[in-house]
Scaffold this motif. Structure first.
Motif, mmCIF file in Angstrom:
data_model
loop_
_atom_site.group_PDB
_atom_site.id
_atom_site.type_symbol
_atom_site.label_atom_id
_atom_site.label_comp_id
_atom_site.label_asym_id
_atom_site.label_seq_id
_atom_site.Cartn_x
_atom_site.Cartn_y
_atom_site.Cartn_z
ATOM 1 N N LEU A 9 62.817 -13.476 -79.663
ATOM 2 C CA LEU A 9 64.199 -12.520 -80.058
ATOM 3 C C LEU A 9 65.332 -12.600 -78.692
ATOM 4 N N PRO A 10 66.583 -12.555 -79.240
ATOM 5 C CA PRO A 10 67.010 -12.199 -77.779
ATOM 6 C C PRO A 10 66.653 -11.558 -76.411
ATOM 7 N N GLY A 11 67.095 -11.817 -75.837
ATOM 8 C CA GLY A 11 66.953 -11.497 -74.395
ATOM 9 C C GLY A 11 66.837 -12.686 -73.009
ATOM 10 N N SER A 12 67.148 -12.223 -71.713
ATOM 11 C CA SER A 12 67.381 -12.449 -70.753
ATOM 12 C C SER A 12 65.798 -12.291 -69.791
ATOM 13 N N CYS A 13 66.382 -12.854 -68.579
ATOM 14 C CA CYS A 13 65.233 -12.930 -67.177
ATOM 15 C C CYS A 13 66.268 -13.507 -65.922
ATOM 16 N N ASN A 14 66.434 -12.717 -65.023
ATOM 17 C CA ASN A 14 66.887 -13.266 -64.094
ATOM 18 C C ASN A 14 68.092 -14.163 -64.557
ATOM 19 N N SER A 15 69.012 -15.440 -64.323
ATOM 20 C CA SER A 15 69.679 -15.921 -65.053
ATOM 21 C C SER A 15 69.721 -16.405 -66.839
ATOM 22 N N TYR A 16 68.069 -16.407 -66.090
ATOM 23 C CA TYR A 16 68.456 -17.173 -68.000
ATOM 24 C C TYR A 16 68.779 -16.346 -69.050
ATOM 25 N N VAL A 17 68.714 -16.761 -70.032
ATOM 26 C CA VAL A 17 69.823 -15.886 -71.101
ATOM 27 C C VAL A 17 69.132 -16.847 -72.367
ATOM 28 N N PHE A 18 68.627 -16.059 -73.400
ATOM 29 C CA PHE A 18 68.325 -16.991 -74.374
ATOM 30 C C PHE A 18 68.872 -15.927 -75.509
ATOM 31 N N ASP A 19 69.523 -17.020 -76.544
ATOM 32 C CA ASP A 19 70.468 -16.025 -77.301
ATOM 33 C C ASP A 19 70.971 -17.183 -78.433
ATOM 34 N N GLU A 20 69.414 -17.487 -79.612
ATOM 35 C CA GLU A 20 69.512 -18.510 -80.047
ATOM 36 C C GLU A 20 68.558 -17.621 -81.298
ATOM 37 N N PRO A 21 68.455 -16.994 -81.560
ATOM 38 C CA PRO A 21 67.135 -16.258 -82.122
ATOM 39 C C PRO A 21 67.157 -16.479 -83.399
ATOM 40 N N THR A 22 65.577 -16.867 -84.427
ATOM 41 C CA THR A 22 65.967 -17.695 -85.646
ATOM 42 C C THR A 22 66.180 -16.302 -86.727
ATOM 43 N N PRO A 23 66.437 -17.073 -88.036
ATOM 44 C CA PRO A 23 67.059 -16.347 -89.101
ATOM 45 C C PRO A 23 65.804 -14.601 -88.986
ATOM 46 N N GLU A 24 64.663 -15.495 -88.991
ATOM 47 C CA GLU A 24 63.455 -14.336 -88.577
ATOM 48 C C GLU A 24 63.126 -13.331 -87.978
ATOM 49 N N ALA A 25 63.590 -13.859 -86.615
ATOM 50 C CA ALA A 25 64.226 -12.660 -85.719
ATOM 51 C C ALA A 25 65.378 -11.998 -85.632
ATOM 52 N N LEU A 26 66.226 -12.579 -86.021
ATOM 53 C CA LEU A 26 66.879 -11.441 -86.390
ATOM 54 C C LEU A 26 67.459 -10.204 -87.140
ATOM 55 N N ALA A 27 66.251 -10.709 -88.776
ATOM 56 C CA ALA A 27 65.946 -9.594 -89.140
ATOM 57 C C ALA A 27 64.797 -8.874 -88.548
ATOM 58 N N VAL A 28 64.276 -8.963 -88.022
ATOM 59 C CA VAL A 28 63.017 -8.288 -87.237
ATOM 60 C C VAL A 28 63.501 -7.352 -86.172
ATOM 61 N N LYS A 29 65.138 -7.806 -85.183
ATOM 62 C CA LYS A 29 66.488 -6.897 -84.745
ATOM 63 C C LYS A 29 66.760 -5.965 -85.585
ATOM 64 N N ARG A 30 67.668 -6.339 -86.186
ATOM 65 C CA ARG A 30 68.061 -5.438 -87.299
ATOM 66 C C ARG A 30 67.550 -4.553 -87.283
ATOM 67 N N ALA A 31 65.481 -4.774 -87.876
ATOM 68 C CA ALA A 31 65.135 -3.741 -88.432
ATOM 69 C C ALA A 31 65.081 -2.562 -86.982
ATOM 70 N N VAL A 32 64.424 -2.866 -85.603
ATOM 71 C CA VAL A 32 64.530 -2.398 -84.725
ATOM 72 C C VAL A 32 65.807 -1.673 -84.359
ATOM 73 N N ASP A 33 66.818 -1.888 -84.333
ATOM 74 C CA ASP A 33 68.088 -1.532 -84.125
ATOM 75 C C ASP A 33 68.487 -0.344 -85.258
ATOM 76 N N ARG A 34 68.181 -0.267 -86.367
ATOM 77 C CA ARG A 34 67.736 0.380 -87.612
ATOM 78 C C ARG A 34 66.928 1.515 -86.746
ATOM 79 N N ALA A 35 65.398 1.431 -87.006
ATOM 80 C CA ALA A 35 64.602 2.185 -86.983
ATOM 81 C C ALA A 35 64.312 3.459 -85.055
ATOM 82 N N VAL A 36 64.850 2.281 -84.458
ATOM 83 C CA VAL A 36 65.112 2.640 -83.000
ATOM 84 C C VAL A 36 63.313 3.415 -82.804
ATOM 85 N N PRO A 37 62.185 2.790 -83.230
ATOM 86 C CA PRO A 37 60.695 3.217 -83.191
ATOM 87 C C PRO A 37 60.436 3.845 -82.024
#
Length: 439
Positions: free
Chosen positions: A137-165
């Motif tokens: 999933l997208p994320g960062s730590c210090n100067s490191y940034v990961f912004d190339e999520p897989t399609p599956e990770a993007l789907a789970v991200k959408r679920a988290v954004d919708r649900a705010v669990p």
């Protein structure tokens, strides 16, 4: 009341196989829950999220976070088709967001062993594993940034954004250990109740080393759930090549959910697929933890080097669309480097100076020294036999000889399967008990 109903359910369940992906989806479609498509996996298969209930507390449950781990999907199927009918008040207290199959494409590649899940050799040879959700999933730590999520990770991200669990539970199972848990924080009452139920089911809590040895231990078998920053720091501190260690590292489901709701609670129940009673033995082994690790690394490193050399010869000639190539790139390419990082940590860290228990000795020499190399040999054999190459294929005979030798050695040890139904009920109880602790 739900505890007694789960025990009764355990007596009725008789799970001799894992349903195919289409069969699982069909059972959810007939459950009466509403649904939406969050996206599509790498092969084009839809990723569904089902929703039910009307309660104030919101729960996000995710199955097949890893494609070779079907127990979570089985537990969610039982939840949707049995438990909600047995205990309809659950739909009044909570709003349920359920992703039964987060990686449908990878799950389909495991269907060869789903029909015969207790065949150990078949499992090793047919098990396909590729991480496309956790750590992607997208994320960062210090100067490191990961912004190339897989399609599956993007789907789970959408679920988290919708649900705010309020609760997120990626439902995993491990392959060879005791029962263990990852929690975003320690809740003593929850830990006590989980241990008690596991004891009733006859599922021993893990007594060996944690899955990642840098994890904070709440108590035996209960660990703090890691995030991108935890793994990032481990890479920087111990890896001989931090950049290679960090490359492609993304955020976990919990790590991302925490960025959406800072108070979210996360729990992961890792039921063991196979097990040995030796993993319960806490008596002293007479060997230092450090010496056992160094012996194991010394025996595995030549195998890792050999397998890597075989795989590297054909990598440039393999069709880049072959998923078994992706699997090899994840588990074979960095195998030797990970062993070097482990050796460095074992030598540097004073915690490895103590005497190991017999459970830890077994975990290091058998699970890490035999089982894990067998899984990686399975990865190499699948790559060589199932991917199209534009050069004469490499002979798998020598690889098979190494595999059979290690497998014969593994067979000398007492190993048993944990019944699927016990794992399912343990997963269900974990989710329902964690939900109770939200109030």
């Amino acid at each position: 009341m739900i505890l007694e109903e789960l025990k009764a359910l355990l007596r009725r369940l008789a799970l001799e196989k894992v349903p195919r992906v289409e069969e699982l989806v069909d059972s959810f479609m007939r459950s009466g829950l509403s649904y939406e498509v969050l996206g599509n996996g790498w092969c084009g298969e839809p990723i569904y999220m089902f929703r039910g209930g009307r309660g104030a507390k919101k729960l996000l449950l995710i199955g097949f976070v890893d494609p070779d781990e079907p127990i979570g999907a089985l537990a969610l199927q039982v939840l949707a088709t049995h438990v909600f009918n047995l205990e309809p008040s659950l739909l009044d207290k909570y709003t349920w967001y359920i992703i039964p199959i987060a990686d449908p494409c990878g799950a389909k590649l495991n269907e060869n062993w789903f029909r015969n899940p207790y065949n150990l050799k078949l499992y090793i040879l047919e098990r396909f594993k590729l991480k496309v959700v956790d750590w992607k999933l997208p994320g960062s730590c210090n100067s490191y940034v990961f912004d190339e999520p897989t399609p599956e990770a993007l789907a789970v991200k959408r679920a988290v954004d919708r649900a705010v669990p309020d609760l997120v539970a990626p439902l995993h199972n491990n392959d060879f250990s005791g029962l263990y848990f990852f929690l975003s924080k320690s809740i003593p009452g929850l830990i006590r109740d989980l241990k008690s139920f596991a004891y009733e089911l006859g599922i021993p809590v893990h007594r060996g080393e944690p899955e990642a040895s840098y994890l904070k231990v709440f108590e035996e078998g209960f660990y703090h759930e890691p995030t991108l920053c935890d793994e990032y720091r481990r890479c920087v501190e111990y890896s001989p090549g931090p950049e290679a260690c960090i490359e492609g590292l993304g955020e976990t489901v919990y790590g991302y959910a925490r960025s959406v709701n800072s108070r979210v609670f996360s729990i992961v129940c890792e039921t063991p697929y196979i097990y040995s009673r030796v993993l319960e033995d806490t008596s002293p082994s007479g060997n230092r933890l450090r010496d056992l690790y160094l012996d194991m690394i010394g025996s595995v490193a030549p195998i890792a080097s050999y397998v890597k050399s075989v795989v590297e010869k054909i990598l440039p000639h393999v069709d880049k669309r072959c998923p078994y190539l992706w699997e090899a790139e994840e588990y074979i390419a960095g195998w030797s480097t990970r062993l070097e990082a482990l050796k460095r940590r074992v030598v540097m860290d004073r915690r490895y100076e103590r005497e190991a228990s017999r459970a830890e000795e077994f975990d290091i020499l058998v699970v890490k020294g035999l089982w894990n190399p067998l899984l990686r040999l399975g990865v190499a054999l699948r790559l060589l036999s199932r991917c199209e190459v534009d050069t004469p294929s490499t002979d798998t005979g020598e690889l098979l000889e190494v595999f059979e030798k290690l497998y014969a050695e593994l067979q000398r040890y007492p190993i048993e399967n944990l019944p699927l139904e016990k794992q399912v009920v343990m997963q269900l109880y974990t989710v329902l008990l964690a939900a109770k602790y939200l109030y």
